[in-house]
Enzyme design. Structure first.
Site, mmCIF file in Angstrom:
data_model
loop_
_atom_site.group_PDB
_atom_site.id
_atom_site.type_symbol
_atom_site.label_atom_id
_atom_site.label_comp_id
_atom_site.label_asym_id
_atom_site.label_seq_id
_atom_site.Cartn_x
_atom_site.Cartn_y
_atom_site.Cartn_z
ATOM 1 N N GLY A 95 30.947 2.781 -7.726
ATOM 2 C CA GLY A 95 29.883 2.544 -6.714
ATOM 3 C C GLY A 95 28.855 1.237 -7.298
ATOM 4 O O GLY A 95 29.051 0.703 -8.166
ATOM 5 N N GLY A 96 28.009 1.031 -6.326
ATOM 6 C CA GLY A 96 27.020 -0.277 -6.729
ATOM 7 C C GLY A 96 26.531 -0.100 -7.891
ATOM 8 O O GLY A 96 25.908 -0.878 -8.585
ATOM 9 N N ILE A 97 25.699 1.143 -8.148
ATOM 10 C CA ILE A 97 24.932 1.312 -9.156
ATOM 11 C C ILE A 97 25.645 1.427 -10.498
ATOM 12 O O ILE A 97 24.968 0.605 -11.300
ATOM 13 C CB ILE A 97 24.068 2.731 -9.010
ATOM 14 C CG1 ILE A 97 23.285 2.444 -7.551
ATOM 15 C CG2 ILE A 97 23.033 2.813 -10.159
ATOM 16 C CD1 ILE A 97 22.382 3.884 -7.331
ATOM 17 N N GLU A 112 37.783 7.472 -16.637
ATOM 18 C CA GLU A 112 38.882 7.992 -15.420
ATOM 19 C C GLU A 112 39.335 6.710 -14.669
ATOM 20 O O GLU A 112 40.525 6.501 -14.273
ATOM 21 C CB GLU A 112 38.263 8.994 -14.441
ATOM 22 C CG GLU A 112 37.114 8.480 -13.781
ATOM 23 C CD GLU A 112 36.706 9.964 -12.888
ATOM 24 O OE1 GLU A 112 36.979 10.993 -13.051
ATOM 25 O OE2 GLU A 112 36.031 9.630 -11.867
ATOM 26 N N GLY A 129 35.358 13.219 -11.131
ATOM 27 C CA GLY A 129 35.211 13.481 -12.596
ATOM 28 C C GLY A 129 33.551 13.481 -13.083
ATOM 29 O O GLY A 129 33.543 13.579 -14.390
ATOM 30 N N LYS A 162 18.188 6.170 4.399
ATOM 31 C CA LYS A 162 17.898 5.624 5.724
ATOM 32 C C LYS A 162 16.628 4.926 5.975
ATOM 33 O O LYS A 162 15.593 5.273 6.593
ATOM 34 C CB LYS A 162 17.619 7.207 6.582
ATOM 35 C CG LYS A 162 18.827 7.632 6.768
ATOM 36 C CD LYS A 162 19.037 8.913 7.679
ATOM 37 C CE LYS A 162 20.471 9.591 7.954
ATOM 38 N NZ LYS A 162 20.217 10.704 8.806
#
Length: 431
Positions: free
Chosen positions: A217-219, A238, A336, A361
């Site tokens: 993910g981006g973070i 993982e 995981g 949103k």
């Protein structure tokens, strides 16, 4: 018969290879880019010839034609984790879902709780001793290989031959097809200012010599981008992705201070670029292992200073994380996350970070809520949570009372929602 003769004897067309599937079978497919496109395309084309066949997989990457609401009585997808190709079907109810901890899928296969009559997988070319590598997804696939009636491989020269417990011998293979298309590449997610701010808070708390588990993910990738100046980091994770490769190339990762499996990067599946897949090929500094090895909290937690970085969609004021659904609607899966949060909690000096933007949103909804939305699947429990990080700071929840947790989380919520959260916490007698 020689290895090469065995190989030639088992080589066939995709149309013939998928005929190893029988009505009622469960076909196990590896995570992500380990899925074999030629075989799954052939199964899709012949799907109406079968009855009650299931295809089980974590994170399907492509919308194959068998993922079709009109033909589920013939071939039906069973998600172990939803992605873009399967999410809509899961939310509509015509794709099945098996809840799981990623680390426990191999045991469920071994015990027959998840059937595994057939395996379809990508594989590297065979070596001189008759071995092929399932390097892109050792995960639960190796357990399925041991259980299956038929293992059918798609052999591709672009699949790396990796070290670790990810190899299968030609004598174990029922049929194989050959392909030469490039392995699917998955780029780094887009990183914006919110992700950068969260990444900075986490990176400040990662010490030299730490061992990292980094989710997708981006973070998490924003954290990685801010670790290039660190020293002697290790990897026990993982997912092997391009963010980790960036740290290796920068010299920040060398695995020298890992006290469990030192000197080696450890992972169970790969998801990245061609450059990453080339890096994996016969690299003595990298090993790909089944997920019951990589994600076992007892084993991963033997690494001192293990840092786990994972994202969530929503968190309540007690610290319960809803990381895999939007209310009742499934979005992804546990994966995981729980495995590595628990591993970091076991680790001496370990730190488990759950990261999320404070709002969704267009800043109209707070992701920190008094209680999870009805029907939300709890991925990480209030008893396991450690650090929660938004763009507004870090909440440390472990060892804290319910009141202290509410105060910590309200402090890192978006300022526009702190008053409402405080009022709701008082109504719930948390404050």
């Amino acid at each position: 018969m020689s290895h090469q003769a065995l190989y030639r004897d088992k080589r066939t067309t995709a149309a013939q290879a998928v005929r190893h599937v029988r009505n009622g079978d469960m076909v196990i497919v590896p995570t992500g880019v380990g899925e074999p496109p030629t075989l799954l395309t052939a199964l899709s084309e012949q799907r109406r010839d079968f009855l009650d066949v299931k295809v089980a997989q974590i994170l399907a990457m492509r919308p194959y034609a068998y993922i079709d609401p009109e033909t589920t009585q013939h071939v039906r997808h069973v998600a172990l984790f939803f992605g873009g190709a399967t999410r809509a079907g899961g939310q509509a109810g015509w794709i099945d879902f098996i809840p799981n901890y990623f680390s426990e899928i191999p045991a469920q296969i071994a015990r027959g709780l998840i059937p595994a009559e057939v395996v379809f997988s990508m594989a590297s070319p065979m070596d001189d001793d008759g071995w092929l590598s399932l390097s892109l997804g050792a995960d639960y696939t190796m357990a399925a290989v041991a259980k299956a009636r038929a293992v059918v491989l798609e052999v591709n020269p672009n699949v790396p031959f990796a070290n670790g417990d990810c190899r299968i011998h030609i004598s174990q293979v029922a049929a194989l097809v050959e392909s030469s298309e490039p392995v699917l590449e998955v780029g780094l997610p887009k990183i914006g200012p919110v992700q950068e701010a969260i990444g900075r808070y986490v990176a400040e708390r990662i010490d030299d010599g730490s061992t990292l588990q980094i989710g997708y993910g981006g973070i998490p990738d924003a954290v990685v981008m801010q670790l290039a100046h660190k020293h002697d980091l290790g990897i026990h994770t993982e997912m092997l992705g391009d963010g980790i490769l960036t740290l290796i190339e920068a010299g920040a990762v060398n695995n020298s201070r890992k006290n469990y499996l030192p000197g080696r990067t450890i992972a169970t599946f790969a998801l990245g670029s061609r450059k990453l897949y080339q890096y994996m090929h016969r690299n003595p500094a990298l090993e790909m292992h089944p997920v019951d090895f990589t994600n076992d909290p007892l084993l991963a937690g033997q690494n001192d200073n293990l840092v786990a970085i994972n994202a969530t969609l929503q968190i309540d004021l007690l610290g319960q994380c809803g990381s895999e659904s939007l209310g009742h609607a499934p979005f992804s899966g546990t994966g995981g996350q729980s495995d590595f949060v628990r591993a970091a909690n076991r680790s001496r000096g370990g730190k488990a970070f759950i990261v999320l933007p404070s709002t969704a949103k267009g800043d109209t909804i707070s992701r920190i809520v008094p209680s999870l939305s009805p029907g939300t699947h709890v991925s990480t429990s209030k008893n396991d949570i450690h650090y929660v990080v938004t763009e507004y700071g870090v909440a440390q929840l472990r060892g804290k009372s319910a009141k202290q947790r509410a105060q910590e989380l309200i402090a890192v919520a978006h300022p526009d929602f702190r008053g409402e959260l405080t009022a709701q916490a008082r109504l719930a007698r948390l404050l």
